[in-house]
Write a protein that holds these residues in place. Structure first.
Motif, PDB file in Angstrom:
ATOM      1  N   ILE A 124       0.854  -1.183   0.000  1.00  0.00           N
ATOM      2  CA  ILE A 124       0.000   0.000   0.000  1.00  0.00           C
ATOM      3  C   ILE A 124       0.893   1.237   0.000  1.00  0.00           C
ATOM      4  CG2 ILE A 124      -1.771   1.275   1.274  1.00  0.00           C
ATOM      5  CD1 ILE A 124      -2.657  -1.405   2.481  1.00  0.00           C
ATOM      6  N   ASP A 125       0.713   2.076  -0.994  1.00  0.00           N
ATOM      7  CA  ASP A 125       1.533   3.301  -1.118  1.00  0.00           C
ATOM      8  C   ASP A 125       3.026   2.986  -1.049  1.00  0.00           C
ATOM      9  OD1 ASP A 125      -0.763   4.869  -1.320  1.00  0.00           O
ATOM     10  OD2 ASP A 125      -0.889   5.133   0.867  1.00  0.00           O
ATOM     11  N   ASN A 180     -11.105  -2.604   3.525  1.00  0.00           N
ATOM     12  CA  ASN A 180     -10.915  -1.497   2.580  1.00  0.00           C
ATOM     13  C   ASN A 180      -9.451  -1.352   2.174  1.00  0.00           C
ATOM     14  OD1 ASN A 180     -12.127   0.849   1.147  1.00  0.00           O
ATOM     15  ND2 ASN A 180     -10.678   1.998   2.420  1.00  0.00           N
ATOM     16  N   ASP A 181      -8.531  -1.621   3.110  1.00  0.00           N
ATOM     17  CA  ASP A 181      -7.105  -1.590   2.774  1.00  0.00           C
ATOM     18  C   ASP A 181      -6.796  -2.604   1.676  1.00  0.00           C
ATOM     19  OD1 ASP A 181      -6.342   0.401   4.620  1.00  0.00           O
ATOM     20  OD2 ASP A 181      -6.168  -1.077   6.222  1.00  0.00           O
ATOM     21  N   LYS A 224      -8.851  -3.680  -0.567  1.00  0.00           N
ATOM     22  CA  LYS A 224      -9.469  -3.234  -1.814  1.00  0.00           C
ATOM     23  C   LYS A 224      -8.643  -2.159  -2.505  1.00  0.00           C
ATOM     24  CE  LYS A 224     -14.227  -4.274  -0.424  1.00  0.00           C
ATOM     25  NZ  LYS A 224     -15.567  -3.691  -0.110  1.00  0.00           N
ATOM     26  N   THR A 225      -7.914  -1.372  -1.725  1.00  0.00           N
ATOM     27  CA  THR A 225      -7.137  -0.271  -2.309  1.00  0.00           C
ATOM     28  C   THR A 225      -5.658  -0.606  -2.473  1.00  0.00           C
ATOM     29  OG1 THR A 225      -6.792   0.698  -0.110  1.00  0.00           O
ATOM     30  CG2 THR A 225      -8.719   1.436  -1.350  1.00  0.00           C
ATOM     31  N   ALA A 226      -5.239  -1.784  -2.046  1.00  0.00           N
ATOM     32  CA  ALA A 226      -3.824  -2.162  -2.135  1.00  0.00           C
ATOM     33  C   ALA A 226      -3.388  -2.278  -3.586  1.00  0.00           C
ATOM     34  CB  ALA A 226      -3.591  -3.489  -1.413  1.00  0.00           C
ATOM     35  N   ALA A 227      -2.131  -1.923  -3.837  1.00  0.00           N
ATOM     36  CA  ALA A 227      -1.580  -2.032  -5.192  1.00  0.00           C
ATOM     37  C   ALA A 227      -1.309  -3.487  -5.559  1.00  0.00           C
ATOM     38  CB  ALA A 227      -0.299  -1.215  -5.294  1.00  0.00           C
ATOM     39  N   ARG A 238     -13.226  -9.759  -7.249  1.00  0.00           N
ATOM     40  CA  ARG A 238     -12.732  -8.466  -7.730  1.00  0.00           C
ATOM     41  C   ARG A 238     -11.287  -8.602  -8.178  1.00  0.00           C
ATOM     42  NH1 ARG A 238      -9.821  -4.389  -5.377  1.00  0.00           N
ATOM     43  NH2 ARG A 238     -10.212  -2.259  -6.114  1.00  0.00           N
TER      44      ARG A 238
END
Length: 290
Positions: A202-203, A243-244, A246-249, A269
């Motif tokens: 993440i980021d 949610n983390d 779902k947004t992880a790279a 997904r």
């Protein structure tokens, strides 16, 4: 799993002994608590060309599980020798092998010593999962995130032989058309897989959940984070939410015999598979010397 070699430990004598046996030989009693109750602990160490990987981390986790389950303290030097003996016999194998070492509470209804053995086997080829990725579903484990503190008798975080729930979760994943599972706590914290540790990027930072959530300390994840640190790549242990994820790279499930396997779908997904990062993570893992 194809058994290749077997070493039985006699834990009833001072210092213990190790004897080699044919892996097809009948040795374990039907009234052993490991069989009748799943009352015991185990570890699986991957082996490359006769060298067990992350062996000291596996031994440390083995001792940790023994303490959590009030089992006798394992003589780690004896267990180390048993694992090395099994691994050395598989040095001629080009494919990935592994050693599963097991200690049970012993014979039911008797004041007996623990039963122990180290089984060397041919592991499944990790290449397809590493290259193609995994379809994963989220399943509720049914415990709060603080269960290890509030209810230590539930043994969350011990690597016990009682794997019926983990196997049931994998069967549920298959029914849903998936390969594997990520467990969630009942109050929404991301935990681990039935036989793997989760890493999320993440980021630009690689993140894994903390063992305080009642999950196993990941031996493969530990090696990955050590390699990332050597390359100057940021990593940390921290809590993760759905949610983390779902947004992880990128996401990986890591284990001793599968290495770092990327997740390609999560509950249907699509997740981006970073093939270059996956290859680098697994190249570092394959370069380990124990």
């Amino acid at each position: 799993m194809k058994p290749l070699t077997l070493h039985l430990l006699d834990l009833s004598v001072p210092g213990g002994t190790i004897t080699r046996h044919d892996p097809g030989e009948a040795l374990i009693r039907v009234d052993d608590l490991g069989i009748t109750r799943g009352d015991g602990i185990f570890e699986v160490a991957g082996v490359l060309h006769g060298v067990p990987l992350a062996l000291e981390a596996h031994l440390a986790r083995f001792a940790r599980s023994a303490r959590m389950m009030d089992l006798p303290e394992p003589d780690l030097d004896l267990w180390r020798r048993a694992v090395l003996a099994a691994a050395t016999e598989m040095a001629d194998q080009d494919a990935l092998t592994a050693v599963k070492f097991i200690m049970t509470r012993g014979i039911e209804g008797a004041d007996s010593a623990p039963t122990g053995w180290a089984l060397g086997f041919l592991a499944d080829d990790p290449a397809p999962a590493q290259a193609d990725g995994l379809d994963v579903v989220l399943l509720d484990r049914g415990y709060r995130h603080d269960v290890a503190d509030t209810s230590p008798w539930l043994l969350q975080g011990a690597k016990s032989l009682a794997y019926a729930v983990n196997k049931a979760a994998l069967r549920e994943a298959k029914r849903r058309g998936a390969d594997d599972v990520i467990f969630l706590s009942s109050d929404g914290y991301v935990l681990e897989g039935p036989s793997s540790t989760l890493i999320a990027r993440i980021d630009g930072t690689y993140i894994t959940p903390p063992v305080t959530l009642g999950i196993l300390p990941g031996t493969t994840q530990g090696d990955i984070f050590a390699d990332l640190a050597r390359r100057g790549v940021p990593s940390r242990v921290d809590t993760l939410s759905v949610n983390d994820l779902k947004t992880a790279a990128a996401l990986w499930l890591c284990s001793s015999t599968r290495g770092a396997a990327p997740i390609r779908t999560l509950d249907g997904r699509t997740i981006t598979v970073d093939h270059k990062a996956t290859e680098l993570l697994n190249a570092d893992l394959d370069a380990r010397k124990g």
